[in-house]
Motif scaffolding. Structure first.
Motif, PDB file in Angstrom:
ATOM      1  N   LYS B  30      39.146  25.191   3.915  1.00  0.00           N
ATOM      2  CA  LYS B  30      40.690  25.195   3.328  1.00  0.00           C
ATOM      3  C   LYS B  30      40.777  26.916   3.260  1.00  0.00           C
ATOM      4  O   LYS B  30      41.804  27.326   3.792  1.00  0.00           O
ATOM      5  N   SER B  34      42.950  29.389   5.351  1.00  0.00           N
ATOM      6  CA  SER B  34      44.208  30.093   4.724  1.00  0.00           C
ATOM      7  C   SER B  34      43.935  31.442   4.933  1.00  0.00           C
ATOM      8  O   SER B  34      44.859  32.417   5.270  1.00  0.00           O
ATOM      9  N   ARG B  38      44.785  31.412  11.411  1.00  0.00           N
ATOM     10  CA  ARG B  38      44.747  31.150  12.799  1.00  0.00           C
ATOM     11  C   ARG B  38      45.616  29.906  13.123  1.00  0.00           C
ATOM     12  O   ARG B  38      45.969  29.068  12.271  1.00  0.00           O
ATOM     13  N   SER B  39      45.868  29.606  14.418  1.00  0.00           N
ATOM     14  CA  SER B  39      46.856  28.630  15.028  1.00  0.00           C
ATOM     15  C   SER B  39      46.149  27.413  14.782  1.00  0.00           C
ATOM     16  O   SER B  39      46.654  26.311  14.176  1.00  0.00           O
ATOM     17  N   ARG B  40      44.854  27.094  15.275  1.00  0.00           N
ATOM     18  CA  ARG B  40      44.125  26.041  15.000  1.00  0.00           C
ATOM     19  C   ARG B  40      43.499  25.938  13.642  1.00  0.00           C
ATOM     20  O   ARG B  40      42.845  27.054  13.368  1.00  0.00           O
ATOM     21  N   LEU B  41      43.115  24.934  13.272  1.00  0.00           N
ATOM     22  CA  LEU B  41      42.441  24.764  11.865  1.00  0.00           C
ATOM     23  C   LEU B  41      40.842  24.580  12.429  1.00  0.00           C
ATOM     24  O   LEU B  41      40.558  23.991  13.115  1.00  0.00           O
TER      25      LEU B  41
END
Lengths: 204, 204
Positions: B30, B34, B38-41
């Motif tokens: 997480k 945070s 970025r766009s993708r986790l």
DNA sequence: GTTAGCATGTAAGGAGTTACATGATTTT
DNA sequence: AAAATCATGTAACTCCTTACATGCTAAC
């Protein structure tokens, strides 16, 4: 099934460029790099295998340039062009308005070939992209508010800048959506639109 | 040799976060998501193997949380913390001001931990990043001028937007560089909004 | 004659994702 | 009781890059 899962962005780029005119690999790379202004340049190690694969799939046809044609002997180049199946594939891909078209990877390529996409699909893709970015915006903004106090100024600044970039992107998309809806033909000017509140468009 | 070639960005992120406080994997993900917005986790399929690898490399130490501690039985979690070697590695990485620190991938992570980086290194990285982006800008701007007439309005608009985004990024970096140089304590603010145009839709 | 650009490819490997597998805890 | 979230992991696969290999052509 939706036209495809993933990583068809290079495929689409190749199809789209060859749709405009036949080309050989080396030239194709330059065009891909130009149209999709990505940070890293596409490597031949990606491109050539992709071309081979598309050949095998029957989407492309190759023919070598005649060598002893003129007084200047250029090296044999392999010129690729679309087959009818390739045309179909391209048409199918640009017509796909599913979530895959809104992803970070694909969106730029889709947009680059919007001239070959009908207006309804353009609108769906633009709106899909925008709502995707708005989701992201909310996530990051909330996170920024929550964690701001326990972060140093650099980490905070990074997040702030990120938020602004996405906001900018959303504004860009909103402008494009408006342009599509009003079918504005006028060239790019800073003419303010009539002060009447545009219907259905939420201010961004 | 420069500290490392590639893909040490996840490693740096983990080291940096654990530098602030020990954490277990789930929480770490997480935080990574945070800090690097970025766009993708980040997927667990990346994170957990990376943690194992860093464990084996002696950069991290793990200890499981005591289960029967309080009245509430939480699941066993594996908390990671930096070893002395991990601290050293982190220090080494943030001190690396080579080109690797200017890349798209690494820059954000480096920036996120600028509070642990001395000012000289910060300046070098910011300036390196800026000149990298300026190179890109020149390339794309020239391309835009050259090819503008033979491209349709969508392809052109995409490139125009790309250019603007990079220009924005360069301005951001310049502001940061000035702030570093003058050691301005005030946060980097946007220029005071001029009262002129309503925040309406810019022309596209 | 040597460097830079044109032109095509292959092999190895890196960094990540998705899908699968498992199970505890908390909230509704 | 079901659903969401916490929590950890593995296996297979994808997409891409780097490095290597080869050779032609143009310009300096």
């Amino acid at each position: 099934m939706p036209v495809g899962r993933r990583g068809e962005t290079l495929e689409l780029a190749v199809l789209g460029l060859l749709h405009e005119s036949p080309m050989h690999g080396y030239e194709l790379r330059k065009q891909v790099d130009s149209v999709l202004g990505r940070s890293r340049l596409l490597s031949y190690g990606s491109l050539y295998p992709a071309l081979k694969k598309m050949l095998r799939a029957g989407l492309l046809a190759e023919h070598t340039t005649p060598t002893g044609d003129g007084p200047v002997t250029r090296r044999q180049r392999i010129v690729y062009e679309l087959t009818p199946a390739g045309h179909e594939r391209f048409t199918g891909l640009v017509a796909d308005v599913g979530p895959a078209a809104w992803e970070d990877d694909s969106f730029d390529v889709r947009f680059a070939f919007f001239a070959r996409t009908d207006m309804e699909a353009r609108l769906r893709i633009l709106e899909g992209r925008r709502s995707r970015l708005e989701e992201r915006l909310h996530r990051v903004q909330q996170q920024l508010e929550r964690t701001q106090r326990q972060m140093d100024r650099y980490a905070t600044e990074l997040q702030r800048h990120g938020v602004e970039s996405v906001e900018r992107e959303v504004r860009w998309l909103s402008d494009l959506i408006n342009a599509e809806r009003h079918d504005v033909r006028e060239p790019v000017t800073d003419q303010p639109p009539p002060p009447a509140p545009p219907p259905g468009v939420q201010s961004v």
